[in-house]
Every structure is written in structure tokens, then in C-alpha cells.
Motif scaffolding. Structure first.
Motif, PDB file in Angstrom:
ATOM      1  N   UNK A 259      -0.596   3.618  -5.104  1.00 52.13           N
ATOM      2  CA  UNK A 259       0.001   5.179  -5.528  1.00 52.13           C
ATOM      3  C   UNK A 259       1.280   5.188  -6.314  1.00 52.13           C
ATOM      4  N   UNK A 260       1.864   6.361  -6.517  1.00 48.30           N
ATOM      5  CA  UNK A 260       3.288   6.420  -7.266  1.00 48.30           C
ATOM      6  C   UNK A 260       4.136   5.882  -6.103  1.00 48.30           C
ATOM      7  N   UNK A 261       5.070   4.880  -6.713  1.00 47.21           N
ATOM      8  CA  UNK A 261       5.976   4.375  -5.595  1.00 47.21           C
ATOM      9  C   UNK A 261       6.813   3.410  -6.227  1.00 47.21           C
TER      10      UNK A 261
ATOM     11  N   UNK B 228      -8.265  -7.749  -4.374  1.00 48.45           N
ATOM     12  CA  UNK B 228      -7.715  -7.574  -5.727  1.00 48.45           C
ATOM     13  C   UNK B 228      -6.706  -6.236  -5.601  1.00 48.45           C
ATOM     14  N   UNK B 229      -5.431  -6.374  -5.904  1.00 51.37           N
ATOM     15  CA  UNK B 229      -4.677  -5.209  -5.643  1.00 51.37           C
ATOM     16  C   UNK B 229      -4.024  -4.989  -6.942  1.00 51.37           C
ATOM     17  N   UNK B 230      -4.423  -4.050  -7.806  1.00 48.94           N
ATOM     18  CA  UNK B 230      -4.000  -3.684  -9.231  1.00 48.94           C
ATOM     19  C   UNK B 230      -2.546  -3.063  -9.223  1.00 48.94           C
ATOM     20  N   UNK B 231      -1.922  -3.493 -10.000  1.00 53.07           N
ATOM     21  CA  UNK B 231      -0.321  -2.827 -10.302  1.00 53.07           C
ATOM     22  C   UNK B 231      -0.477  -1.916 -11.436  1.00 53.07           C
TER      23      UNK B 231
ATOM     24  N   UNK C  52     -10.908   0.973  -2.823  1.00 48.19           N
ATOM     25  CA  UNK C  52     -10.083   1.480  -2.065  1.00 48.19           C
ATOM     26  C   UNK C  52      -8.734   2.097  -2.834  1.00 48.19           C
ATOM     27  N   UNK C  53      -8.019   2.884  -2.393  1.00 51.40           N
ATOM     28  CA  UNK C  53      -7.058   3.432  -3.166  1.00 51.40           C
ATOM     29  C   UNK C  53      -6.087   4.484  -2.548  1.00 51.40           C
TER      30      UNK C  53
ATOM     31  N   UNK D 157     -13.163   4.254  -0.290  1.00 50.34           N
ATOM     32  CA  UNK D 157     -12.121   4.662   0.887  1.00 50.34           C
ATOM     33  C   UNK D 157     -10.700   5.243   0.081  1.00 50.34           C
ATOM     34  N   UNK D 158     -10.568   6.440   0.339  1.00 49.70           N
ATOM     35  CA  UNK D 158      -9.571   7.183  -0.233  1.00 49.70           C
ATOM     36  C   UNK D 158      -8.547   7.483   0.697  1.00 49.70           C
ATOM     37  N   UNK D 159      -7.275   7.229   0.508  1.00 55.37           N
ATOM     38  CA  UNK D 159      -5.926   7.647   1.337  1.00 55.37           C
ATOM     39  C   UNK D 159      -5.336   8.414   0.836  1.00 55.37           C
TER      40      UNK D 159
END
Length: 542
Positions: free
Chosen positions: A257-259, A290-293, A331-332, A356-358
Motif C-alpha cells: 500500500x501507500x507508504x 513476488x512482492x511488487x514495488x 494478496x494486497x 486476500x485483501x488487508x
């Protein structure tokens, strides 16, 4: 997100004041020390190192920030409006999911008295919301009149003709508000980025950079990217990858997310290969990640946000390289749910398994809470000041939301999950999302209007278009209710019951954290463990 104690309030206020004063102090010192007489060393001068910083900060403010702020005010390029029938369906779907219509309009009109919201004001708002434009009604006036007539019926009173003094909040048309960030701040961002690099590298992730020719398109610069041998297959998106070695489990695609980038998620990502918080030691049983930037919302100066199509195309290429023709878990967190929404409507969708949405911001996005709380609320509490200064007023974040955030593209409804297993993690004290409304919406059976839309979509995707088959599927996705009697019984349950439902790993479910604010679920091992256990179950069950 910090808490709201008195000590935290004064701490965040001092941090904001200190960071915000850097540029004025540096500019003032530079003017007094250099402009009137030229450079003359005297006893009251700061050391040369400090003076170099003041000069750099002054030049950065005058030559980079001011032109960039002006440049970012350019008008948004809105997507074309949907066809009339789709607009009417969207308008109806929004109205079906508004609990307090007067409160809804009051917040979209920035707290104005409802007597000042007249017919022309409402047309102006609807033009932005459903037609993706400003200006006069023109040929759309007839359709706008239909919407206003429907609104009058819902309100139970007529809407006065003419224009009142209320001003509608139109995110992608209004001015882009932002605040200056100093070079010292960007140095801190760069240091945190280095910590992220070291930690993820330690936990077995590989950094995939873009082409070296794009090195100077991102600030703060990332010198470690010069030494990695892993290359992203796309032009803009960088990412971290941990190889998938398990023959039986599903890999995970995660979008932050934003940060400040991936740093707040490093513990979470490193623990995903265990339900106990300790990483699995079996090298042949690792869940690939995979962790997208997403750099435009990571407190950097970089390229403008990608369009929906560009984002989906680049992520699809990344997935194809590491998870070819393999189902994966999506997941996001927070703003990442917007990109998840796009992926669920893209050609990549058949590969997406459980979702999975956080702290998602894309569910019930027609409600004003997310946009108002993030972009227009005047801060009062410590966490609100933290959100306001460090996120909302960041140049990249502000520009992304004010010029590239089109709500009708970004909203997701239950029907859009198409029978997938879905878990949504919500915090009761979330300062951005109306989590109570989102939780009630997700936990309730689909209404007839949404059921019809699901039936239409299901029929076009090769599933049986018969009422019985689709309705059974829908009811199973909403708590296992399958008969008329059970549906009626579910409808009469205490509206708070959904907060305490046992998580089963089937259908659309909610994980409710009664004491957590936005993003706090990642802070402690005990709260991370709940979402990690659910994700691990998805990995194992598919």
C-alpha cells in the motif's frame, strides 16, 4: 500507524514541524549568508558541511520542488465513461449500498449544509462520478435528470433547482494539494530502502531491477540496484522474488500500500513460509512470493503512475516469468487492493486463485470515507497527522490519487470475485476505511440486483447460467447459506455477529481486529500470525 496517546501526539507534531521547517530555515540562511555580500567566512558561519546542506536544500526547493509542483497540477486524463446502461447499473448498485444518503452527500460536499446542495450542484457531482468529466451537462442532461429524480425518491423530498454554495469534492478535478519534502527526508527514505534490501536479501528474496538506463528516473537513487544480476522483464516495475519450490502449494503475489515501500511488510513476507512465525527449514517446501514495488506511492520522485492497462500488462509479464501457467494467491494491502481489482478484471484473472485483501480501500469505494479521510480531512489526532503529512501530502502520493485514481475503475463489488475464496482483514479503528460498513457488506448475502449481475457474468465465463447453480454458488460464497429458510434466518442475525465468525477458508470471509488501526495488523507477531495462518491455508488448499 502510531497510536493516539498524548505523547505520540506531541511526538508526531514535533516531527512534522521539524521536517517542514527545514526548507524555510535553509532558504533564509542561504539568503542572509550569501546573497547580500557574497561568500565571506566570518565567525558566525556554520561549518562548510552544514552550509553545503543549506545550499542543496535551497536549490532543491527552488529548482526541483516548485517546478514539479506546478507540473503536477496538469489536468487528469480521464478514461472514457462507461456506456449508458453500465452507468445506470453502477448508479443503482451504489444507491443499493448507501445506508445514510444525507450523510453520504454531506461528506461528498465537504460538510456543506444540505440546503446548499441544489440541482446543479448534484449534476456537477454526478458528471464527475459517473461520466468522468467536468463542465456543463450538455447532451447528458436527460440522464442526469433521471439520476436526480431517483435521488429525490430516495431522500423523500425534492431537490431545489439552481446552484447552491456547496462545493462537490471531485478528486481528479480539484487542485492537487501537496507539501514540500526536504533532501534530508529523502535521505531517510533511502536509508530505510537500504534496510529493506538487506532484510529481504537475508530472507532469501532476490531484487529484480529495471534497466540501468532508468537508474536516474527514481529518487532517492538505489545504488545497490547496480550490483544485482536479476532483471525485471518490464520497463517500470521493480519487485522482490522468493523462488517457489513446493510441489503442492500455491505461490503468492503481494502488492503493498501507500507508504515507504516494502519495509513495513518485511517481517510479514519473511514469515509467510511458516504458520508459527519461524521460517520453514525445508528448502523443497518453500512458498514462492513476488512482492511488487509501486514507487509512485512509496515516497519517491519517479515516473507518473501507470495506467490500469499498463500496470496489468507489466504485472502479467512478471507473473509469467516466475509462475507460468500456475494458479497463485493474490494478496494486497490498502492501495494495493486497487491494483488487485484491476488484475481481477484483466486477462490474468484465470490464474488468480484465492484473494486476500488487508485493509482494502477498493470495497464500497463509492462511499466518501476513503477519499475524504485521506485527502480532505483536517487532522486532529496523532495518527491523522501522521497520515496527513507523511502520506496524503507527499508529492507522488498526492499526484497519484488526484490525477490517476478513477473510482469507477478501482471499485470492487462482491460479484467481481466470481466465486473465489476471499478473505478481507479489517481493523475496527481504521482511520481511512469505513470498516464496519465494508464488513457488513461482505458478510451479508448478495441482494437481487447484484445476484443478477453475477448470473450474467457467470454465464459469460462458461459457468452454468441457470438460477439454481449460480445461486447455490453465491450462497456458499457468503457463509454457506443455501436454502430460503437459512437465508431468512441469516438476515435476522445480530448485525455485529459477523465480527466473531470463525474463519473457515471458504467463500467470502472477514477477519476482524477490534483494536487495530490501518496497517497495524503488520506490527505485532500475534496479529500477523492470524493473516499468515489464513494465507498458508489458502496456499495448501488452493
Amino acid at each position: 500507524m502510531i497510536g493516539n496517546s498524548r505523547a505520540e501526539y506531541w511526538f508526531i507534531r514535533l516531527c512534522v514541524a521539524g521536517l517542514h521547517c527545514i526548507a524555510p530555515v535553509c532558504i533564509l540562511y542561504t539568503l542572509l549568508a550569501f546573497v547580500p555580500y557574497g561568500y565571506r567566512p566570518t565567525h558566525y558561519r556554520f561549518p562548510i558541511f552544514i552550509e553545503a546542506i543549506t545550499i542543496a536544500e535551497t536549490l532543491f526547493y527552488l529548482l526541483i520542488y516548485l517546478p514539479y509542483r506546478y507540473y503536477l497540477q496538469r489536468d487528469a486524463v480521464h478514461p472514457p465513461p462507461p456506456p449508458r446502461e453500465e452507468r445506470k447499473a453502477l448508479f443503482q448498485l451504489c444507491n443499493d449500498n448507501i445506508a445514510d444518503l444525507e450523510g453520504y452527500f454531506q461528506k461528498w460536499f465537504l460538510g456543506a449544509d444540505l440546503k446548499d446542495v441544489k440541482r446543479d450542484n448534484l449534476k456537477e457531482f454526478y458528471l464527475w462520478a459517473f461520466f468522468n468529466r467536468g463542465g456543463p451537462p450538455g447532451d447528458d442532461d436527460e440522464e442526469l435528470e433521471e439520476y436526480i429524480t431517483a435521488t429525490e425518491q430516495m431522500l423523500g423530498r425534492p431537490i431545489e433547482p439552481g446552484r447552491g454554495k456547496a462545493q462537490a469534492f471531485r478528486l481528479t478535478i480539484d487542485r492537487v494539494d501537496m507539501l514540500h519534502r526536504s533532501l534530508i527526508w529523502y535521505s531517510c527514505v533511502g536509508f530505510v530502502d537500504l534496510l529493506t534490501y538487506v532484510k529481504l536479501l537475508y530472507h532469501g528474496f532476490h531484487f529484480h531491477r529495471t534497466a540501468l538506463s532508468r537508474f536516474f528516473t527514481l529518487f532517492p537513487f538505489r545504488p545497490y540496484s547496480l550490483f544485482t544480476s536479476y532483471r525485471s522483464p518490464v520497463k517500470h516495475i521493480t519487485y522482490w522474488h522468493r523462488p517457489h519450490t513446493s510441489p503442492t502449494k500455491l505461490p503468492i503475489l503481494f502488492i503493498h500500500g501507500i507508504g515507504i515501500g516494502l519495509y513495513p511488510y518485511t517481517n510479514f513476507l519473511s514469515e509467510l513460509n511458516s504458520s508459527t512465525g519461524v521460517e520453514s527449514s525445508d528448502p523443497n517446501d518453500q512458498v514462492g512470493i513476488i512482492a511488487i514495488e509501486i514507487m509512485p506511492v512509496s515516497f519517491r520522485l519517479t515516473h507518473q503512475p501507470l495506467s490500469r492497462q499498463e500496470m496489468c500488462d507489466e504485472i502479467s509479464a512478471i507473473v509469467s516469468q516466475h509462475f507460468p501457467d500456475q494458479k497463485f494467491i493474490l494478496a494486497s494491502h490498502s492501495y494495493g487492493s486497487v491494483i488487485s481489482t484491476h488484475l481481477l478484471k484483466s486477462p490474468l484473472a484465470p490464474q488468480i486463485g484465492p484473494v486476500f485483501l488487508i485493509d482494502p480501500v477498493s470495497i464500497l469505494l463509492h462511499l466518501p470515507d476513503v477519499a475524504f479521510n485521506f485527502m480532505r480531512r483536517k487532522p486532529k489526532e496523532a495518527n491523522e497527522y501522521q497520515l496527513y503529512y507523511f502520506a496524503s501530502m507527499d508529492m507522488g502520493v498526492a499526484h497519484t490519487l488526484a490525477r490517476h485514481f478513477f473510482w469507477d475503475e478501482n471499485v470492487i463489488w462482491k460479484k467481481d470475485f466470481h466465486g473465489r475464496k476471499v478473505t478481507v482483514s479489517l481493523g475496527a479503528k481504521d482511520l481511512i476505511v469505513n470498516t464496519a460498513a465494508v464488513g457488513r457488506y461482505l458478510s451479508a448475502p448478495l441482494e437481487g440486483f447484484e445476484r443478477t449481475l453475477v448470473r450474467d457474468v457467470a454465464g459469460s465465463n462458461g459457468k452454468s447460467p441457470s438460477d439454481d447453480g449460480i445461486l447455490i454458488n453465491i450462497e456458499e460464497d457468503n457463509g454457506g447459506v443455501s436454502t430460503v429458510g437459512e437465508r431468512e434466518e441469516a438476515a435476522t442475525l445480530d448485525e455485529e455477529e459477523w465480527k466473531n465468525r470463525e474463519w473457515k477458508g471458504s467463500g467470502i470471509e472477514v477477519l476482524w481486529f477490534k483494536d487495530l488501526d490501518h496497517a497495524q495488523v503488520f506490527d505485532k507477531p500475534c496479529t500477523r500470525r492470524r493473516i499468515i495462518q489464513a494465507l498458508r491455508r489458502y496456499c495448501e488448499d488452493g
